[in-house]
Motif scaffolding. Structure first.
Motif, short mmCIF file in Angstrom:
data_model
loop_
_atom_site.label_atom_id
_atom_site.label_comp_id
_atom_site.label_asym_id
_atom_site.label_seq_id
_atom_site.Cartn_x
_atom_site.Cartn_y
_atom_site.Cartn_z
N PHE A 68 0.83 -1.21 0.00
CA PHE A 68 0.00 0.00 0.00
C PHE A 68 0.86 1.26 0.00
O PHE A 68 0.62 2.19 -0.76
N LEU A 69 1.88 1.27 0.82
CA LEU A 69 2.71 2.47 1.00
C LEU A 69 3.53 2.80 -0.23
O LEU A 69 3.67 3.97 -0.60
N LEU A 70 4.07 1.80 -0.89
CA LEU A 70 5.00 2.04 -1.99
C LEU A 70 4.35 2.17 -3.36
O LEU A 70 5.01 2.56 -4.31
N LYS A 71 3.08 1.88 -3.46
CA LYS A 71 2.43 1.94 -4.77
C LYS A 71 2.45 3.34 -5.37
O LYS A 71 2.95 3.53 -6.47
N PRO A 72 1.96 4.39 -4.72
CA PRO A 72 1.91 5.70 -5.37
C PRO A 72 3.17 6.55 -5.20
O PRO A 72 3.32 7.55 -5.86
N LEU A 84 10.29 3.41 8.24
CA LEU A 84 9.55 2.27 8.77
C LEU A 84 10.49 1.23 9.37
O LEU A 84 10.20 0.65 10.42
N TYR A 85 11.64 1.03 8.74
CA TYR A 85 12.62 0.09 9.28
C TYR A 85 13.19 0.60 10.60
O TYR A 85 13.45 -0.19 11.52
N GLY A 86 13.36 1.90 10.73
CA GLY A 86 13.81 2.48 12.00
C GLY A 86 12.82 2.20 13.11
O GLY A 86 13.21 1.85 14.24
N LEU A 87 11.53 2.32 12.83
CA LEU A 87 10.51 2.00 13.82
C LEU A 87 10.52 0.51 14.13
O LEU A 87 10.38 0.11 15.29
N ALA A 103 -2.36 1.13 11.01
CA ALA A 103 -2.00 2.14 10.01
C ALA A 103 -2.57 1.76 8.64
O ALA A 103 -3.02 2.64 7.89
N LEU A 104 -2.58 0.50 8.31
CA LEU A 104 -3.14 0.05 7.04
C LEU A 104 -4.65 0.22 7.03
O LEU A 104 -5.23 0.62 6.01
N THR A 105 -5.29 -0.08 8.15
CA THR A 105 -6.74 0.06 8.24
C THR A 105 -7.17 1.49 7.95
O THR A 105 -8.14 1.74 7.23
N TYR A 106 -6.44 2.45 8.52
CA TYR A 106 -6.80 3.86 8.36
C TYR A 106 -6.02 4.56 7.25
O TYR A 106 -6.10 5.78 7.12
N ARG A 107 -5.24 3.80 6.47
CA ARG A 107 -4.50 4.34 5.32
C ARG A 107 -3.54 5.47 5.71
O ARG A 107 -3.49 6.52 5.08
N ILE A 108 -2.77 5.25 6.74
CA ILE A 108 -1.84 6.25 7.26
C ILE A 108 -0.47 6.02 6.64
O ILE A 108 0.03 4.89 6.63
N THR A 109 0.14 7.10 6.16
CA THR A 109 1.45 6.99 5.54
C THR A 109 2.53 7.78 6.27
O THR A 109 3.72 7.55 6.05
N GLU A 110 2.18 8.72 7.12
CA GLU A 110 3.15 9.55 7.83
C GLU A 110 3.78 8.76 8.97
O GLU A 110 3.07 8.20 9.81
#
Length: 169
Positions: A68-72, A84-87, A103-110
């Motif tokens: 989801f994150l890398l598509k657009p 994300l790897y740091g987290l 985060a995926l459920t709510y479509r969060i990217t930040e």
């Protein structure tokens, strides 16, 4: 036949050195007569395939989130993966998976919002330390009792600094 770079200033040869072979990428080169440069160029490609592979292998939820994150994104791909790897490195895996699922459920990217989700889940008590047992009798241990009699820290120098700061400020 090696290709050489020649630099002229007012028709006078200033510098000349051989270029690397065709097809060579992301490698340093410098004139043979000079020592190796002390620094590396700042804008070099730093691939994130290793980090992405570890994240995708962590859980299927993380893999779905990365899709989801890398598509657009495109150019922001490497930054997103590194953040994300740091987290992933800071947080225990069960908490990380719950955070990413939310985060995926709510479509969060930040990443800052994702970090706040992890903090929220920890504060709500939905997270337990895996396999950590706390011995309630730690106060009865000889090393604990021995530490009771250690000298108190001398913090008077900090109090003096505070007083000096108030007088000057």
């Amino acid at each position: 036949m090696a290709v050489a770079l020649t630099l002229y200033h007012k028709r006078r040869l200033v510098a000349e050195y051989a270029l690397p072979a065709a097809g060579v990428k992301n490698q340093q080169f410098w004139p043979a007569a000079h020592p190796q440069p002390p620094q590396k160029p700042k804008h070099r490609k730093q691939p994130t395939a290793h980090e992405e592979g570890k994240l995708r292998a962590a859980a299927k939820e993380v893999d779905a989130y990365l899709n989801f994150l890398l598509k657009p994104k495109g150019k922001e791909k490497h930054r997103a993966i590194r953040e994300l790897y740091g987290l992933y490195q800071k947080v225990a895996l069960p908490l990380f998976i719950k955070t990413i699922k939310r985060a995926l459920t709510y479509r969060i990217t930040e990443i800052t919002t994702i970090e706040r989700i992890a903090t929220l889940l920890m504060n709500q008590g939905e997270y337990e330390l895996p396999g950590v047992e706390i011995d309630e009798q730690f106060q009865n241990r000889p090393t604990y009792r021995e530490g009771r009699f250690s000298e108190e820290a001398d913090l008077s120098i900090y109090e003096k600094l505070l007083e000096d700061g108030e007088e000057n400020g």
